[in-house]
Design a protein around this motif. Sequence first.
Motif, PDB file in Angstrom:
ATOM      1  N   VAL A  32       7.913  -6.179   7.911  1.00  0.00           N
ATOM      2  CA  VAL A  32       6.555  -5.999   7.593  1.00  0.00           C
ATOM      3  C   VAL A  32       6.632  -5.490   6.227  1.00  0.00           C
ATOM      4  O   VAL A  32       6.593  -4.543   5.843  1.00  0.00           O
ATOM      5  CB  VAL A  32       5.623  -5.056   8.356  1.00  0.00           C
ATOM      6  N   LYS A  33       6.164  -6.342   5.111  1.00  0.00           N
ATOM      7  CA  LYS A  33       5.829  -6.114   3.812  1.00  0.00           C
ATOM      8  C   LYS A  33       4.510  -5.342   3.524  1.00  0.00           C
ATOM      9  O   LYS A  33       3.255  -5.911   4.013  1.00  0.00           O
ATOM     10  CB  LYS A  33       5.734  -7.329   2.911  1.00  0.00           C
ATOM     11  N   ALA A  34       4.333  -4.227   3.160  1.00  0.00           N
ATOM     12  CA  ALA A  34       3.278  -3.297   2.932  1.00  0.00           C
ATOM     13  C   ALA A  34       2.740  -3.246   1.612  1.00  0.00           C
ATOM     14  O   ALA A  34       1.772  -3.219   1.149  1.00  0.00           O
ATOM     15  CB  ALA A  34       3.685  -1.934   3.290  1.00  0.00           C
ATOM     16  N   SER A  56      -3.885  -1.646   2.554  1.00  0.00           N
ATOM     17  CA  SER A  56      -3.809  -2.226   1.318  1.00  0.00           C
ATOM     18  C   SER A  56      -2.523  -2.031   0.416  1.00  0.00           C
ATOM     19  O   SER A  56      -2.177  -2.662  -0.301  1.00  0.00           O
ATOM     20  CB  SER A  56      -5.112  -2.219   0.484  1.00  0.00           C
ATOM     21  N   GLY A  57      -1.878  -0.857   1.093  1.00  0.00           N
ATOM     22  CA  GLY A  57      -0.619  -0.562   0.296  1.00  0.00           C
ATOM     23  C   GLY A  57      -0.808   0.881  -0.693  1.00  0.00           C
ATOM     24  O   GLY A  57       0.082   1.022  -1.355  1.00  0.00           O
ATOM     25  N   VAL A 243      -7.281  -2.062  -8.277  1.00  0.00           N
ATOM     26  CA  VAL A 243      -7.940  -2.516  -6.847  1.00  0.00           C
ATOM     27  C   VAL A 243      -6.837  -3.164  -6.072  1.00  0.00           C
ATOM     28  O   VAL A 243      -6.045  -4.014  -6.796  1.00  0.00           O
ATOM     29  CB  VAL A 243      -9.160  -3.306  -6.932  1.00  0.00           C
ATOM     30  N   MET A 244      -6.323  -2.707  -4.829  1.00  0.00           N
ATOM     31  CA  MET A 244      -5.270  -3.433  -4.074  1.00  0.00           C
ATOM     32  C   MET A 244      -5.909  -3.994  -2.732  1.00  0.00           C
ATOM     33  O   MET A 244      -6.818  -3.539  -2.371  1.00  0.00           O
ATOM     34  CB  MET A 244      -4.275  -2.089  -3.675  1.00  0.00           C
ATOM     35  N   TYR A 245      -5.329  -4.943  -2.649  1.00  0.00           N
ATOM     36  CA  TYR A 245      -5.350  -5.845  -1.367  1.00  0.00           C
ATOM     37  C   TYR A 245      -4.277  -6.419  -0.753  1.00  0.00           C
ATOM     38  O   TYR A 245      -3.632  -7.193  -1.285  1.00  0.00           O
ATOM     39  CB  TYR A 245      -6.520  -6.861  -1.683  1.00  0.00           C
ATOM     40  N   ALA A 246      -4.040  -6.040   0.539  1.00  0.00           N
ATOM     41  CA  ALA A 246      -3.088  -6.771   1.435  1.00  0.00           C
ATOM     42  C   ALA A 246      -1.526  -6.691   0.458  1.00  0.00           C
ATOM     43  O   ALA A 246      -0.782  -7.698   0.358  1.00  0.00           O
ATOM     44  CB  ALA A 246      -3.292  -8.338   1.457  1.00  0.00           C
ATOM     45  N   TYR A 266     -13.240  -9.666  -4.129  1.00  0.00           N
ATOM     46  CA  TYR A 266     -12.625  -8.702  -3.127  1.00  0.00           C
ATOM     47  C   TYR A 266     -13.321  -7.208  -3.850  1.00  0.00           C
ATOM     48  O   TYR A 266     -13.919  -6.336  -3.142  1.00  0.00           O
ATOM     49  CB  TYR A 266     -11.137  -8.389  -2.956  1.00  0.00           C
ATOM     50  N   THR A 267     -13.237  -7.198  -5.089  1.00  0.00           N
ATOM     51  CA  THR A 267     -13.962  -5.961  -5.865  1.00  0.00           C
ATOM     52  C   THR A 267     -15.329  -5.971  -5.768  1.00  0.00           C
ATOM     53  O   THR A 267     -15.978  -4.860  -5.546  1.00  0.00           O
ATOM     54  CB  THR A 267     -13.377  -5.982  -7.269  1.00  0.00           C
TER      55      THR A 267
END
Length: 580
Positions: A32-34, A56-57, A243-246, A266-267
């Motif tokens: 699973v890539k975080a 989101s990591g 800002v992080m997402y996925a 997303y932001t």
Amino acid sequence: MTERTTDRQGRTGPVVDIRDLQVSFASDAGSVKAVDGVSLQVAPGEVLAVVGESGSGKTVTAKSILGLLPASATASGVVLLAAKDGGDATDVVAVPRSRLRELRGSDVAMVFQEPSTALNPVYTVGWQIAEGLRAHTSISRRDARAKAIEVLGRVGIPDPEERVDYYPHQFSGGQKQRVVIAMALVLDPGLIVADEPTTALDVTVQAEILDLLRRCRDDFGTSILLITHNLGVVADLSDRVAVMYAGEVVEQASTAELFAHPQQDYTKKLLAAVPYVGQGRAKTAARAAAREAAQAGGTEPATVVEADGLRITYPGRLGRAGFTAVDGVSFRLRSGEVLGLVGESGSGKTTIGRAIAGLTKVTGGSLTVLGQEMRGVKERTFRPHRRDIGFVFQDPASSFNPLLTIADCVAEPLVVHGRADDPRAARQRVDELLEAVQLPRAYGDRYPHELSGGQRQRASLARALALDPTLLIADEPTSALDVSVQARVLELFAELQAELGFACLFISHDLAVVDLLADRIAVLYRGRLVEEGTGEQVLEAPEHPYTQRLLASLPVPDPVAQSARRAELARIQAVAADRR
């Protein structure tokens, strides 16, 4: 890119430089890539805020800087950490664990999200602060103690000479967070990684912690990587935002630029999800108008809860005097109404909620719940009323039995009160409840740890509504949720309250959340009710100095407005100090 600057040790370039970081975790279902190709830099003396939803990591990226990833993680890329003494930077991803122990505390330190779990309950805070000094230097025990006292004073702990020998349980939540920051500061690191340092703290305590972190940057030149989901905190403290997402960084900009002109959808969604004071005014006004129309038609709403001079005192131990948690509080909660109860920790909010639920004894005054006087009530007398009261807890993870499925947990009230013989017989009702809170029926077969925080909170709401209660007590139900998840839970809560018409005591320290839901707001301060009224009355024209301080302490997602609010809070605190 971050400008090359020089800090107090004469270092140039970033304190930490992350390049194409990738982190994956091994699981039964495969890898699973975080974190997927994250690149970030933190300049000397800079505060970089990393924001995004749970998953989101953010935290994985932060822990990579200290090499704190579990054994199941595989990391690649480069994490260059600058040496505090001006030596060569170290690639944290590639060095052995022995070298990581040398870096932790001296070059980089971490402030964890929950200080109660970060502190060892069996050692004094002075011993725990000195532990880092002893691990990295040959300092004597006496000098280590003196340094611990000094750093406790620097972070604002009163009477540090005495309290250095206190244990963690002898400090409040905000003070424990200060102690954790003191542990991070004691070796004067170049970078502090602060992971959700203000989550679930009262707004007044949160403002104090933010001031402390600001002093770490301004007075000591410390760089800070701030992990948070609170965009008001970001606007208050940070210089830049990522800002992080996925697992990816989707946007980076200066704080002023990002809030004024967000680029990514997303932001924009994150910013739109933040509740603000005044947002719920139209909704509460519409509900009030509907109630007035019903009363004009001859329908008077029933009183569900009425407190008159309510007093709750906890008995003292070992000859000590008792502690009065609630002192002479009077209010009324009517059918179909939402009353928001706000105040900082120790103000008596949760004590009142527990007294209404029959979980805490009333020692003075009067408290009537569903027509039952609670002072001196016996459990067998109150037991029939429990089916009419639902309770949504602050932390559903600890309120659910980890050995039971979600369906079994939600069915528990139905079984206890004789509405179903066993969880299997209640499954149809459980499925209806899960769908009502927008969870798929299949989630009933999962265990609590298999749900996210927002999903667990929805399941907790389903359990509270299982018996169609007349009264719902919600104790800080959204305090630790991401803003987007919080927005969905609040929207769901408002829809269910409008549809089912239950009365609700909504306990929170977040004035914006309370304003969004509550018809009336009651402000508690040191066990006393100091102000009560509609959101417009209490939040737009507060009369009591404490309410004014609460409002000024609430960070807003606007750097310009937040700067003005910070100045207003400083003015209010200065006036209060002069009065003392």
